[in-house]
Design a protein around this motif. Structure first.
Motif, PDB file in Angstrom:
ATOM      1  N   VAL A 204       0.842  -1.194   0.000  1.00  0.00           N
ATOM      2  CA  VAL A 204       0.000   0.000   0.000  1.00  0.00           C
ATOM      3  C   VAL A 204       0.883   1.252   0.000  1.00  0.00           C
ATOM      4  CG1 VAL A 204      -1.459   1.392   1.538  1.00  0.00           C
ATOM      5  CG2 VAL A 204      -2.078  -0.980   1.027  1.00  0.00           C
ATOM      6  N   TYR A 205       1.893   1.228   0.848  1.00  0.00           N
ATOM      7  CA  TYR A 205       2.821   2.362   0.967  1.00  0.00           C
ATOM      8  C   TYR A 205       3.540   2.613  -0.367  1.00  0.00           C
ATOM      9  CZ  TYR A 205       6.466   5.272   3.160  1.00  0.00           C
ATOM     10  OH  TYR A 205       7.309   6.297   3.501  1.00  0.00           O
ATOM     11  N   ALA A 208       1.142   4.036  -3.033  1.00  0.00           N
ATOM     12  CA  ALA A 208       0.886   5.464  -2.822  1.00  0.00           C
ATOM     13  C   ALA A 208       2.090   6.284  -3.300  1.00  0.00           C
ATOM     14  CB  ALA A 208       0.600   5.729  -1.343  1.00  0.00           C
ATOM     15  N   TYR A 209       3.285   5.777  -3.019  1.00  0.00           N
ATOM     16  CA  TYR A 209       4.511   6.446  -3.476  1.00  0.00           C
ATOM     17  C   TYR A 209       4.519   6.579  -4.989  1.00  0.00           C
ATOM     18  CZ  TYR A 209       9.435   7.156  -4.602  1.00  0.00           C
ATOM     19  OH  TYR A 209      10.604   7.642  -5.125  1.00  0.00           O
ATOM     20  N   VAL A 212       1.858   9.286  -6.264  1.00  0.00           N
ATOM     21  CA  VAL A 212       2.228  10.712  -6.144  1.00  0.00           C
ATOM     22  C   VAL A 212       3.486  11.033  -6.946  1.00  0.00           C
ATOM     23  CG1 VAL A 212       1.056  11.048  -3.926  1.00  0.00           C
ATOM     24  CG2 VAL A 212       3.488  10.483  -3.952  1.00  0.00           C
ATOM     25  N   ASN A 213       4.311  10.029  -7.246  1.00  0.00           N
ATOM     26  CA  ASN A 213       5.519  10.316  -8.021  1.00  0.00           C
ATOM     27  C   ASN A 213       5.305  10.271  -9.522  1.00  0.00           C
ATOM     28  OD1 ASN A 213       8.345  10.728  -6.666  1.00  0.00           O
ATOM     29  ND2 ASN A 213       7.067   9.515  -5.278  1.00  0.00           N
ATOM     30  N   ALA A 217       0.963  14.268  -8.810  1.00  0.00           N
ATOM     31  CA  ALA A 217       1.954  14.792  -7.871  1.00  0.00           C
ATOM     32  C   ALA A 217       1.338  15.619  -6.750  1.00  0.00           C
ATOM     33  CB  ALA A 217       2.987  15.629  -8.624  1.00  0.00           C
ATOM     34  N   TYR A 219      -1.823  15.546  -5.535  1.00  0.00           N
ATOM     35  CA  TYR A 219      -3.039  14.975  -4.956  1.00  0.00           C
ATOM     36  C   TYR A 219      -2.727  14.286  -3.622  1.00  0.00           C
ATOM     37  CZ  TYR A 219      -6.164  15.577  -9.001  1.00  0.00           C
ATOM     38  OH  TYR A 219      -6.963  16.100  -9.978  1.00  0.00           O
ATOM     39  N   THR A 220      -3.791  14.107  -2.833  1.00  0.00           N
ATOM     40  CA  THR A 220      -3.691  13.250  -1.650  1.00  0.00           C
ATOM     41  C   THR A 220      -4.225  11.872  -2.025  1.00  0.00           C
ATOM     42  OG1 THR A 220      -4.001  15.103  -0.145  1.00  0.00           O
ATOM     43  CG2 THR A 220      -4.496  12.910   0.725  1.00  0.00           C
ATOM     44  N   VAL A 221      -3.471  10.847  -1.661  1.00  0.00           N
ATOM     45  CA  VAL A 221      -3.924   9.475  -1.892  1.00  0.00           C
ATOM     46  C   VAL A 221      -4.524   8.958  -0.592  1.00  0.00           C
ATOM     47  CG1 VAL A 221      -3.256   7.133  -2.531  1.00  0.00           C
ATOM     48  CG2 VAL A 221      -2.114   9.104  -3.601  1.00  0.00           C
ATOM     49  N   GLU A 222      -5.824   8.692  -0.617  1.00  0.00           N
ATOM     50  CA  GLU A 222      -6.501   8.156   0.562  1.00  0.00           C
ATOM     51  C   GLU A 222      -6.685   6.649   0.363  1.00  0.00           C
ATOM     52  OE1 GLU A 222      -9.026  11.973   2.036  1.00  0.00           O
ATOM     53  OE2 GLU A 222     -10.141  10.437   0.930  1.00  0.00           O
TER      54      GLU A 222
ATOM     55  N   TYR B 195       2.898   4.138   9.484  1.00  0.00           N
ATOM     56  CA  TYR B 195       2.760   3.465   8.180  1.00  0.00           C
ATOM     57  C   TYR B 195       3.800   2.378   7.950  1.00  0.00           C
ATOM     58  CZ  TYR B 195      -0.550   7.112   6.640  1.00  0.00           C
ATOM     59  OH  TYR B 195      -1.616   7.956   6.499  1.00  0.00           O
ATOM     60  N   LEU B 196       4.998   2.568   8.479  1.00  0.00           N
ATOM     61  CA  LEU B 196       6.043   1.574   8.226  1.00  0.00           C
ATOM     62  C   LEU B 196       6.404   0.771   9.475  1.00  0.00           C
ATOM     63  CD1 LEU B 196       8.362   3.436   5.700  1.00  0.00           C
ATOM     64  CD2 LEU B 196       6.666   1.665   5.259  1.00  0.00           C
ATOM     65  N   LEU B 224      -8.517   4.702   7.518  1.00  0.00           N
ATOM     66  CA  LEU B 224      -8.005   5.564   6.453  1.00  0.00           C
ATOM     67  C   LEU B 224      -6.528   5.868   6.643  1.00  0.00           C
ATOM     68  CD1 LEU B 224      -9.117   7.284   4.020  1.00  0.00           C
ATOM     69  CD2 LEU B 224      -9.253   9.180   5.638  1.00  0.00           C
ATOM     70  N   GLN B 225      -5.776   5.799   5.546  1.00  0.00           N
ATOM     71  CA  GLN B 225      -4.402   6.314   5.512  1.00  0.00           C
ATOM     72  C   GLN B 225      -4.360   7.401   4.445  1.00  0.00           C
ATOM     73  OE1 GLN B 225      -1.396   3.233   5.056  1.00  0.00           O
ATOM     74  NE2 GLN B 225      -2.670   1.733   6.107  1.00  0.00           N
ATOM     75  N   GLN B 226      -3.603   8.449   4.698  1.00  0.00           N
ATOM     76  CA  GLN B 226      -3.526   9.562   3.736  1.00  0.00           C
ATOM     77  C   GLN B 226      -2.078   9.848   3.366  1.00  0.00           C
ATOM     78  OE1 GLN B 226      -5.897  12.288   6.234  1.00  0.00           O
ATOM     79  NE2 GLN B 226      -7.249  12.483   4.459  1.00  0.00           N
ATOM     80  N   TYR B 227      -1.800   9.747   2.081  1.00  0.00           N
ATOM     81  CA  TYR B 227      -0.439   9.959   1.585  1.00  0.00           C
ATOM     82  C   TYR B 227      -0.410  11.181   0.670  1.00  0.00           C
ATOM     83  CZ  TYR B 227       0.332   5.053   2.882  1.00  0.00           C
ATOM     84  OH  TYR B 227       0.431   3.858   3.554  1.00  0.00           O
ATOM     85  N   ASN B 228       0.663  11.938   0.719  1.00  0.00           N
ATOM     86  CA  ASN B 228       0.941  12.924  -0.329  1.00  0.00           C
ATOM     87  C   ASN B 228       2.450  13.050  -0.462  1.00  0.00           C
ATOM     88  OD1 ASN B 228       1.780  14.681   1.738  1.00  0.00           O
ATOM     89  ND2 ASN B 228      -0.340  15.311   2.052  1.00  0.00           N
ATOM     90  N   LYS B 229       2.874  13.940  -1.336  1.00  0.00           N
ATOM     91  CA  LYS B 229       4.323  14.063  -1.606  1.00  0.00           C
ATOM     92  C   LYS B 229       5.127  14.135  -0.308  1.00  0.00           C
ATOM     93  CE  LYS B 229       5.825  14.582  -6.022  1.00  0.00           C
ATOM     94  NZ  LYS B 229       7.056  13.998  -6.573  1.00  0.00           N
ATOM     95  N   PHE B 232       6.583  11.172   1.734  1.00  0.00           N
ATOM     96  CA  PHE B 232       7.760  10.427   1.279  1.00  0.00           C
ATOM     97  C   PHE B 232       9.036  11.256   1.258  1.00  0.00           C
ATOM     98  CE2 PHE B 232       3.943   8.736  -0.785  1.00  0.00           C
ATOM     99  CZ  PHE B 232       3.939   7.471  -0.233  1.00  0.00           C
TER     100      PHE B 232
END
Lengths: 235, 235
Positions: A204-205, A208-209, A212-213, A217, A219-222, B195-196, B224-229, B232
């Motif tokens: 999942v991690y 998500a990486y 966004v990469n 770029a 956006y938030t990934v939920e 997350y890790l 919920l998990q929320q990822y953005n630039k 990372f």
């Protein structure tokens, strides 16, 4: 003509220029004919994200100059493939040492060393074995026949492609992907049958990486999991 | 008077009735005085969910009949504590066998066996060791001094208590919990610094299980998990 972060699918077959020997292919039939079939691999068109650097340098560079459905044969010199040969990587070891590790020393046999790298046995004589720690394709000019068979144009297709690359198709179909361009967010719902599969969280991690990469770029990934009573009922 | 699925906090100290020896306590100072302090344990009031059966039977049964702030001393017979003694669990083993496992056989020493269970060395003589595989508290009547110090009355507090029991306080404070009674859903947002961390997913799964079983039976638990630039970026 493609650019950085484009998602394309390619079919290819790679040969050693000098010998004509097939060393890699996306075509299952070709792989079987060439005796390099690997049952753990998925054959068929392969996803390439330009700039991700998962391919050898010469192949990835060349792909920027393709068009959709174009097929070309390209020659890739060692320095843009698996490097030049390095004579300092040739070692002489006593035959007894290999025997102790349960290895029968036969010329041309490829060994996997404890660090995961490959070595080729070049010769065996007088109790001594010549081991070549160069990559088996080092020093080789490769000839790739490549065709770009598909290009992805929208974000949702790209995200689905990343999911398919990371999760087996058994699970990938169960993902739900919703984009909200107003809120600049993408919501990914994980299928329930993945909840107890090993390594879910690191996948999942990583997904998500990649999103966004390479896709969205800013956006938030939920990432969402949904549980209720029925999730835990034995069935 | 409490009922099934009530969330209460208790303080207690437990002694062996015959000897007065303290064998368990939620009070850090008491534990140190009694020489049973365990630095890996969190002292202070302990969460009990009635019906979860994490406590010995006699203690959990008694708690239904407490009121908030009530303190009582209760006597628990072996059959509602650690069971009666079972003489078939007394084994005689050669001294040499223990020596080979690096164990010095001394009477009253408690051993942890390979299956995780405990055994007590009862005697050593003539090259033979009498090992008692009964639980060290089997056959003992226990006396608990117990006080109910807190009761949780709303779902959000209960969910936070479950989070605190499962995740160290370093992480627990980073969780966000939002209830939507109209949609019958509760949304739990995981803090990014988890997350890790190993075992996140199994803990998330178990937390969701506890919420639908003990707090909100007919709700959906959304995790919920929320990822953005910035998730990372190295920092």
């Amino acid at each position: 003509m493609f650019k950085n972060n484009d998602f394309i699918y390619i079919e290819y077959t790679a040969k050693i220029k000098d010998t004509g020997e097939i060393v890699d292919t996306t075509n299952e039939e070709e792989a079987k004919k060439a005796n390099i079939y690997d049952e753990t691999r998925n054959y068929g068109p392969r996803l390439v994200i330009l700039g991700e650097n998962r391919l050898i340098k010469g192949l990835e560079e060349a792909l920027y100059n393709f068009n959709l459905n174009e097929e070309k044969t390209i020659e890739i010199p060692p320095e843009k493939a698996y490097g030049e040969r390095d004579n300092s990587k040739i070692k002489i070891v006593p035959l007894g040492e290999l025997r102790r590790q349960g290895i029968t020393a036969v010329p041309n046999r490829v060994l996997r060393l404890s660090d995961g790298s490959l070595a080729v046995i070049r010769s065996v004589s007088g109790g001594r074995v010549v081991l070549d720690l160069n990559h088996p394709l080092a020093g080789r000019t490769l000839v790739y026949n490549v065709k770009v068979v598909k290009v992805l144009n929208n974000a949702k297709d790209k995200i689905m492609a990343l999911i398919e690359r990371r999760f087996s198709s058994k699970y990938a179909n169960g993902f739900n992907v919703e984009l909200d361009d107003g809120k600049k967010s993408v919501r990914i719902t994980i299928p329930k049958d993945l909840y107890l599969v090993e390594d879910l969280q690191i996948n999942v991690y990583s997904l998500a990486y990649e999103i966004v990469n390479y896709v969205l770029a800013d956006y938030t990934v939920e990432v969402l999991q949904q549980y209720n009573k029925s999730t835990f009922s034995s069935s």
